[in-house]
Every structure is written in structure tokens, then in C-alpha cells.
Design an enzyme around this catalytic site. Sequence first.
Site, mmCIF file in Angstrom:
data_model
loop_
_atom_site.group_PDB
_atom_site.id
_atom_site.type_symbol
_atom_site.label_atom_id
_atom_site.label_comp_id
_atom_site.label_asym_id
_atom_site.label_seq_id
_atom_site.Cartn_x
_atom_site.Cartn_y
_atom_site.Cartn_z
ATOM 1 N N ARG A 1 4.629 -4.431 5.747
ATOM 2 C CA ARG A 1 5.380 -4.852 6.972
ATOM 3 C C ARG A 1 5.037 -3.879 8.418
ATOM 4 N NH1 ARG A 1 10.991 -4.197 3.994
ATOM 5 N NH2 ARG A 1 9.739 -2.346 3.272
ATOM 6 N N GLU B 1 10.165 -12.542 -17.587
ATOM 7 C CA GLU B 1 10.124 -11.833 -18.797
ATOM 8 C C GLU B 1 10.957 -11.583 -19.791
ATOM 9 O OE1 GLU B 1 8.646 -7.986 -17.254
ATOM 10 O OE2 GLU B 1 6.987 -8.792 -16.080
ATOM 11 N N ASP C 1 0.050 -8.657 -15.412
ATOM 12 C CA ASP C 1 0.931 -7.608 -16.140
ATOM 13 C C ASP C 1 2.558 -8.088 -16.076
ATOM 14 O OD1 ASP C 1 1.422 -5.212 -17.751
ATOM 15 O OD2 ASP C 1 2.141 -4.340 -16.068
ATOM 16 N N ARG D 1 5.935 -7.238 -9.275
ATOM 17 C CA ARG D 1 6.932 -7.985 -10.089
ATOM 18 C C ARG D 1 6.428 -9.329 -10.156
ATOM 19 N NH1 ARG D 1 8.538 -4.058 -11.936
ATOM 20 N NH2 ARG D 1 10.380 -2.942 -11.842
ATOM 21 N N HIS E 1 3.439 -6.659 -19.526
ATOM 22 C CA HIS E 1 3.961 -5.522 -18.738
ATOM 23 C C HIS E 1 3.982 -4.026 -19.039
ATOM 24 C CE1 HIS E 1 7.376 -4.966 -15.502
ATOM 25 N NE2 HIS E 1 6.769 -3.868 -15.666
ATOM 26 N N LEU F 1 0.943 -1.365 -0.231
ATOM 27 C CA LEU F 1 -0.161 -0.137 0.001
ATOM 28 C C LEU F 1 0.786 1.314 0.080
ATOM 29 C CD1 LEU F 1 -3.276 0.505 0.219
ATOM 30 C CD2 LEU F 1 -2.841 1.231 2.527
ATOM 31 N N GLY F 2 1.849 1.276 -1.035
ATOM 32 C CA GLY F 2 2.665 2.320 -1.010
ATOM 33 C C GLY F 2 2.018 3.525 -2.206
ATOM 34 N N ARG F 3 2.982 4.187 -2.906
ATOM 35 C CA ARG F 3 2.482 5.129 -3.897
ATOM 36 C C ARG F 3 1.424 4.603 -4.621
ATOM 37 N NH1 ARG F 3 8.280 6.364 -3.813
ATOM 38 N NH2 ARG F 3 8.221 4.332 -4.711
ATOM 39 N N ILE F 4 1.546 3.494 -5.312
ATOM 40 C CA ILE F 4 0.644 2.851 -6.472
ATOM 41 C C ILE F 4 -0.326 2.020 -5.662
ATOM 42 C CG2 ILE F 4 0.595 1.303 -8.390
ATOM 43 C CD1 ILE F 4 3.535 1.622 -8.835
HETATM 44 P P1 NDP Z 1 6.319 1.801 -2.741
HETATM 45 O O1 NDP Z 1 7.862 1.836 -2.348
HETATM 46 O O2 NDP Z 1 5.803 3.364 -2.646
HETATM 47 O O3 NDP Z 1 5.277 1.065 -1.921
HETATM 48 C C1 NDP Z 1 5.665 -0.368 -1.844
HETATM 49 C C2 NDP Z 1 4.819 -0.815 -0.726
HETATM 50 O O4 NDP Z 1 5.043 -2.356 -0.678
HETATM 51 C C3 NDP Z 1 4.772 -0.199 0.491
HETATM 52 O O5 NDP Z 1 3.547 -0.121 0.835
HETATM 53 C C4 NDP Z 1 5.550 -1.310 1.472
HETATM 54 O O6 NDP Z 1 5.130 -1.161 3.018
HETATM 55 C C5 NDP Z 1 5.203 -2.467 0.869
HETATM 56 N N1 NDP Z 1 6.151 -3.498 0.999
HETATM 57 C C6 NDP Z 1 7.501 -3.620 0.586
HETATM 58 N N2 NDP Z 1 8.218 -4.788 1.005
HETATM 59 C C7 NDP Z 1 7.080 -5.422 1.698
HETATM 60 C C8 NDP Z 1 7.155 -6.701 2.304
HETATM 61 N N3 NDP Z 1 8.263 -7.443 2.479
HETATM 62 N N4 NDP Z 1 5.904 -7.260 2.744
HETATM 63 C C9 NDP Z 1 4.768 -6.487 2.754
HETATM 64 N N5 NDP Z 1 4.620 -5.260 2.047
HETATM 65 C C10 NDP Z 1 5.951 -4.833 1.714
HETATM 66 O O7 NDP Z 1 6.399 1.480 -4.363
HETATM 67 P P2 NDP Z 1 5.298 1.849 -5.540
HETATM 68 O O8 NDP Z 1 3.980 1.701 -4.999
HETATM 69 O O9 NDP Z 1 5.742 3.097 -6.097
HETATM 70 O O10 NDP Z 1 5.840 0.438 -6.515
HETATM 71 C C11 NDP Z 1 5.427 -0.818 -6.083
HETATM 72 C C12 NDP Z 1 6.068 -1.758 -7.078
HETATM 73 O O11 NDP Z 1 5.255 -1.848 -8.127
HETATM 74 C C13 NDP Z 1 7.541 -1.271 -7.597
HETATM 75 O O12 NDP Z 1 8.548 -1.916 -7.011
HETATM 76 C C14 NDP Z 1 7.578 -2.011 -9.116
HETATM 77 O O13 NDP Z 1 8.370 -3.346 -8.870
HETATM 78 C C15 NDP Z 1 6.107 -2.357 -9.450
HETATM 79 N N6 NDP Z 1 5.589 -1.551 -10.461
HETATM 80 C C16 NDP Z 1 5.260 -2.277 -11.583
HETATM 81 C C17 NDP Z 1 4.761 -1.782 -12.663
HETATM 82 C C18 NDP Z 1 3.999 -2.404 -14.089
HETATM 83 O O14 NDP Z 1 4.432 -1.630 -15.053
HETATM 84 N N7 NDP Z 1 3.344 -3.352 -13.547
HETATM 85 C C19 NDP Z 1 4.972 -0.051 -12.867
HETATM 86 C C20 NDP Z 1 5.277 0.398 -11.597
HETATM 87 C C21 NDP Z 1 5.751 -0.247 -10.397
HETATM 88 P P3 NDP Z 1 6.108 -1.552 4.177
HETATM 89 O O15 NDP Z 1 7.424 -0.707 3.984
HETATM 90 O O16 NDP Z 1 5.355 -0.947 5.326
HETATM 91 O O17 NDP Z 1 6.245 -2.932 3.925
#
Ligand code: NDP
Length: 318
Positions: free
Chosen positions: A175, A261, A256, A232, A279, A152-155
Site C-alpha cells: 500500500r 483449508e 501452499d 493466505r 500449508h 514486502l514485509g518481514r517474509i
Molecule cells: P508483514 O506484516 O511483515 O508484511 C505484510 C506485507 O503486506 C507488508 O509489506 C504490507 O505493506 C503488505 N500489505 C498488507 N496489506 C496490503 C494490501 N492491502 N495491499 C498491498 N500490500 C499489503 O507480514 P509477514 O511478512 O510477516 O507475513 C505476511 C503473511 O504471510 C502473514 O500475514 C500470513 O498470513 C502469511 N504467512 C503464511 C505462511 C505459510 O505457512 N504459508 C507462514 C507465515 C506467514 P503495506 O502495509 O505497506 O501495505
Amino acid sequence: MTDKPVILVPGKIHPRVIERLQPRFELLQTPPGQPVELDETDAARVRGIAIAGAVPGALIDRLPNLEVIANFGVGYDGVDVAKAASRNVIVTNTPDVLDDEVADTTIALLINTIRRFYQAETYLREGRWQSEGPFALSPLSLRGRHVGLYGLGRIGGEIASRLEPFKVKISYHTRSEKPGVAYDYRPSLLELAKAVDTLICIVPKTPETHKAINADVLKALGPNGVFISVGRGWSVDEPALISALKDGTIAAAGMDVFYEEPKVPAEFLNLPNVSLLPHVASASVPTRNAMADLVADNLIGWFENRTVKTPVPETPVK
Ligand code: NDP
């Protein structure tokens, strides 16, 4: 040779990156799909890298005057950030500018998976509507679903806010619980999968997320379960997912991203209950242009006034 800073561009990158960098830098472009070949003189001249792919530690080691690596994409798992940080090399990525596009695509993929619109359109194009009558009702619906976000990050946040008007229940696992977020938090991925019937994977590629979507998680999701993969492919145990889709452990999946890939396991292609995209979540002209601009802005900013717009957290400057 010029006195402009030298930027290495290994393999392919969006043409707008080249267009923006060309007037200010000397670019060393190397052919796609091959290891970077540079003699020692050129290696010593490289001060920056623009990359849409991998920058292994071994490459960083060969570039004694490297200062900055600008990654095209928000996921920077291809760059050896630990090695970069140990050498005081800054790494930047392209967050924020793609959040909306990726979130839009995720919602489209979710609905497409559930309502089988690709199959329905193919049916129409094949002339079968006229010859055979109406397309079959979709066994699944978004109505009444409980959606779990793994990430639940930016995306993830943008996906969740788009889901709200669909009147579905929303839970999440990360986490750490997000302060000020009203959605229901689950302390583990397995508990999230048990609670929901629709699971969206939008976590980064890290050692902890490797094959996190496994047979246990899919079993917990259950026979009405829908799994959507947009983070991913690394995070998904694909053989376990294929089995789960074949034997009815879950109902359907939308993908996606894939483990290796652009190779997509043939079994996915033969399954009727999957929706597959190559993708493309951020792949619109405007969004990719914005990503290209951010790559260029980070490099220009660094060499003009030692500032970058979007450094990754592991990087030595803030
Ligand atoms: P952010 O860093 O903003 O968010 C990542 C989220 O994942 C956070 O909420 C983080 O919360 C959570 N997270 C990270 N590690 C873990 C874990 N081990 N267990 C549970 N939760 C976890 O990233 P974005 O939202 O900007 O992007 C996410 C990913 O999406 C990118 O890294 C990229 O790989 C993928 N992506 C895919 C695209 C596509 O074309 N299909 C395009 C763009 C992005 P917390 O730290 O509290 O765990």
C-alpha cells in the site's frame, strides 16, 4: 484448583507450548473442532489464551478476566483483534522466527513449479527413466524472469533477498512504497501484474486482500505467467485461477495455501501445471519449536512482569 493463572487452550496446539506452560499455569484444554464449552466459573478464571486457530469475538465476550491472547503463527486473522483491543486484551503473534523458513519454502515452491521437479522425481520413481528415456524438458525456466512481490514485509523482504542471487528482476506492490528499498515499486497490484511474469502473493488476510488475485490480475500476468501463493488462500479467487491455468491465460501456479483449508479443489489435483503443498511453509521441527517458544514466552512474560515480546500492532500495549 491452584492459584496459578488459568490459560485456555482451545483445540490443538504444538505440544511444546503445553510443555512450556504446564509448570507455570493451570491449563484448560478443550477438544479440537468443537466450540469452547466453559461454565461461568471457569470462564471467569481464564486470564490468557494460547491458540493455533480462531478466537472469535463471542469467546472473548464470555471471558471477563481475559488479559492476553497468544497466537501461534504470524498471521493472526483468526483472532478478533478489534474486539480484543476494545477490551484492552493484548494479542501476540509469532513473527520473525519463521521468516527464513517461509522464504526458503517459497523459493523451493517457485523453482518446483517452474522446473516440474515433483513430476520428474515421480517419473524416476515409476521406473520410466529406464523404460521411456529422459524426462521431458521443462517448458519454463527461472532464467530471465521478472518477479513481482505482492507484499514486502518481514517474509516478502526475505523472499526478495533470496531472489537476488537468481539474477531475476524484482518489483513489488504494497500500500505504501518502502523507503530505502531499491526494488521497483508499482502503485497497484494490477500494474505489478502487468509489469512482471512471476507473481508471489505474501500479504496478510485482510478485507482489502480478499480475492485480490482475480481474473484481471491473472490476465495481466500473461501466458508465460507463474503465480505463487504463500500468504493466505483468502487472497486468491480460486475458480479464476483454475480457469486461467486450464486455458493458458497463465502458464503455472505453485500453492501452499488454499481458500478453504484443508479442502483443495479437485480441479487443482488434476492440473499438470500446478505444484501443491499442504500449508507447510513454516513446517519444520526447529521453526515450529521456535514459534511454540514465542507463544510460551509471551504468556510467561505477561504474567511474570507485564511484558510481551511480540504484540500485534492493533494491541493496546507496545
Ligand atoms: P508483514 O506484516 O511483515 O508484511 C505484510 C506485507 O503486506 C507488508 O509489506 C504490507 O505493506 C503488505 N500489505 C498488507 N496489506 C496490503 C494490501 N492491502 N495491499 C498491498 N500490500 C499489503 O507480514 P509477514 O511478512 O510477516 O507475513 C505476511 C503473511 O504471510 C502473514 O500475514 C500470513 O498470513 C502469511 N504467512 C503464511 C505462511 C505459510 O505457512 N504459508 C507462514 C507465515 C506467514 P503495506 O502495509 O505497506 O501495505
